[in-house]
Design an enzyme around this catalytic site. Structure first.
Site, mmCIF file in Angstrom:
data_model
loop_
_atom_site.group_PDB
_atom_site.id
_atom_site.type_symbol
_atom_site.label_atom_id
_atom_site.label_comp_id
_atom_site.label_asym_id
_atom_site.label_seq_id
_atom_site.Cartn_x
_atom_site.Cartn_y
_atom_site.Cartn_z
ATOM 1 N N HIS A 179 -13.678 38.564 2.653
ATOM 2 C CA HIS A 179 -12.585 37.573 2.646
ATOM 3 C C HIS A 179 -12.503 36.998 1.231
ATOM 4 O O HIS A 179 -13.509 36.948 0.514
ATOM 5 C CB HIS A 179 -12.966 36.480 3.649
ATOM 6 C CG HIS A 179 -11.944 35.416 3.872
ATOM 7 N ND1 HIS A 179 -11.744 34.372 2.999
ATOM 8 C CD2 HIS A 179 -11.074 35.217 4.896
ATOM 9 C CE1 HIS A 179 -10.800 33.574 3.485
ATOM 10 N NE2 HIS A 179 -10.373 34.062 4.629
ATOM 11 N N ASP B 209 -21.827 35.720 4.427
ATOM 12 C CA ASP B 209 -20.684 34.957 4.914
ATOM 13 C C ASP B 209 -20.683 35.075 6.437
ATOM 14 O O ASP B 209 -20.348 36.117 6.986
ATOM 15 C CB ASP B 209 -19.401 35.535 4.293
ATOM 16 C CG ASP B 209 -18.139 34.897 4.863
ATOM 17 O OD1 ASP B 209 -18.237 34.113 5.828
ATOM 18 O OD2 ASP B 209 -17.051 35.203 4.339
ATOM 19 N N GLN C 290 -17.294 34.612 10.500
ATOM 20 C CA GLN C 290 -16.890 35.304 11.726
ATOM 21 C C GLN C 290 -18.116 35.683 12.549
ATOM 22 O O GLN C 290 -18.110 35.555 13.780
ATOM 23 C CB GLN C 290 -16.074 36.567 11.401
ATOM 24 C CG GLN C 290 -14.778 36.313 10.655
ATOM 25 C CD GLN C 290 -13.685 35.689 11.511
ATOM 26 O OE1 GLN C 290 -13.746 35.671 12.739
ATOM 27 N NE2 GLN C 290 -12.676 35.131 10.855
ATOM 28 N N LYS D 147 -13.758 27.586 13.175
ATOM 29 C CA LYS D 147 -13.750 28.883 13.889
ATOM 30 C C LYS D 147 -14.760 28.859 15.040
ATOM 31 O O LYS D 147 -14.726 29.701 15.934
ATOM 32 C CB LYS D 147 -14.082 30.022 12.924
ATOM 33 C CG LYS D 147 -13.017 30.228 11.856
ATOM 34 C CD LYS D 147 -13.316 31.452 11.031
ATOM 35 C CE LYS D 147 -12.687 31.412 9.651
ATOM 36 N NZ LYS D 147 -11.249 31.590 9.631
ATOM 37 N N CYS E 125 -6.247 37.091 3.913
ATOM 38 C CA CYS E 125 -7.137 36.729 2.797
ATOM 39 C C CYS E 125 -8.154 37.830 2.540
ATOM 40 O O CYS E 125 -9.336 37.543 2.306
ATOM 41 C CB CYS E 125 -7.853 35.407 3.059
ATOM 42 S SG CYS E 125 -6.761 34.008 3.168
#
Ligand code: PLP
Length: 406
Positions: A122, A199, A202, A225, A364
């Site tokens: 991302h 990261d 998600q 999220k 993104c």
């Protein structure tokens, strides 16, 4: 027993209509809806327990501080992280990664030093590293996925050379749902003495996370999220790395003493948290994480795996639909394009008329879309409250698009 209908009843917004149709919310990858417990906890905090944190000696300030600080422990438990002191509050993953770029990476990288990244990233895990390329000549070394969107961890490890100072990699693609074997990458990187930033924006939403099992140095999450409020988030940072970091933003709370000619900093994690934080946002995130742990992340993962398998099988019958990325074990995130001239924006507009909320655009992740040879996709991203009936509604709406645009 995972009863999705009971769970849906926890989310007030899911019972509303959009464009005269029951809402089918499939934009969870962008931001998830909030359960009543989160909304109520935030209202309660503002109505009964609000004051600024850390600074006051009055009752409400102490109460707000206790509630706010308790969230560090909740985040640590959620990530199975050993020590709440290793949790730095942020406004989300973007801030967490920028913090690492500015406070850890920038001071220890020279021109020619490398950061290894995957093409799945991302922009939040790309642009902060571009800053270092622009400002100090750091080289970005890209690792390509396979044609199905899978990322071979060995390729990432092989890309680590003598000049590599950091590996920055996602645990799950927000475009394809590809799951990345970050634990293997971390093991390989550790053997070469290179820290890894994961990261978790998600990845943390869809399956249990255990920092010791991953073995990374930085792990960033974003509250909105995770069914919590926007403006909340955290990054777990290994103690050794924290000791190496200079402060990020300057201001109140991150200092111990300020004089006319010198300043001394607070101990981590507060050294990295300047100014009045998102007090109620973080409290809301804590409640959201408790809610997720109450449902059980394994149960959420199993429910979503069933949805992903069902959707994959139904998509197979649609020979005019292209799905970008089909890596084995991928999560319930589907980026799609339709054969013919229909642009992703047109598809999402038609879907919206049917009450189906998806996202259209580059998500993104322009390098990844470029890899797939597309400029925009339509993305359906499922969450813990979605159902197979909603997969069917998505497909009905896509069939209508096909009829309209073919
Ligand atoms: N990383 C990934 C994989 C994402 O999906 C997102 C959000 O879409 C981010 C980072 C950025 O998160 P935030 O905008 O909450 O900072």
């Amino acid at each position: 027993m995972y009863d999705v209908e009971t769970i849906r009843a926890d989310f007030p917004i899911l019972s509303r209509e959009v464009n005269g149709k029951p809402l089918v919310y499939l934009d969870n990858g962008a931001s998830a809806q909030k359960p009543r417990v989160v909304i109520d906890a935030m209202t309660h905090a503002y109505e009964k327990e609000y004051a600024n944190v850390h600074r006051g000696l009055h009752y409400l300030s102490n109460l707000a501080t206790d509630k706010y600080e308790a969230v560090r422990g909740i985040v640590a438990r959620f990530l199975n992280a050993p020590d709440p002191e290793e949790i730095v509050f942020t406004t989300g993953t973007t801030e967490g990664i920028n913090l690492v770029s500015y406070a850890w990476a920038a001071p220890r990288m020279q021109a020619g030093d490398e950061i290894v990244l995957s093409v799945l990233e991302h922009h939040a895990n790309i642009v902060p590293w571009h800053f270092l390329r622009e400002r100090q000549g750091v080289v970005l070394k890209w690792v390509e996925p396979e044609s199905d969107g899978a990322l071979d961890p060995q390729k990432v490890i092989d890309a680590i050379g003598p000049k590599t100072k950091l590996v920055a990699v996602t645990q799950m693609s927000n475009v394809t749902g590809t799951l990345v074997d970050v634990a293997t990458i971390c093991r390989g990187a550790k053997e070469k003495g290179v820290p890894v930033l994961v990261d978790g924006s998600q990845g943390s939403v869809h399956r249990p996370v255990s920092i010791p099992e991953i073995g990374c140095d930085f792990y960033a999450i974003t509250g909105h999220k995770l069914y919590g409020p926007s403006g909340s988030g955290a990054i777990w940072i290994a103690k050794e790395r924290m000791k190496e970091m200079r402060p990020f933003l300057g201001g109140g709370d991150m200092i111990r003493d300020v004089y006319r000619d010198t300043v001394t900093y607070n101990d981590p994690p507060m050294k990295f948290e300047a100014g009045t934080p998102g007090i109620v946002q973080q409290i809301g995130m804590g409640v959201a994480l408790e809610y997720l742990m109450g449902l059980g992340m394994e149960n959420i993962a199993a429910h979503e795996a069933e949805l992903a398998a069902y959707a994959t099988q139904r998509f197979k019958g649609l020979n005019w639909l292209n799905i970008q990325g089909s890596a084995p074990g991928k999560g319930a995130i589907f980026s799609m394009t339709l054969e013919g001239a229909a642009h992703a924006h047109d598809i999402s507009t038609v879907l919206d008329k049917k009450g189906v909320a998806v996202r259209a655009g580059t998500h993104c992740a322009m390098p990844l879309l470029d890899f797939f040879g597309v400029t925009a996709t339509c993305r359906a991203s499922f969450g813990l409250y979605n159902t197979k009936a909603e997969v069917d509604k998505l497909i009905e709406a896509l069939e209508l698009c096909h009829e309209l645009f073919a």
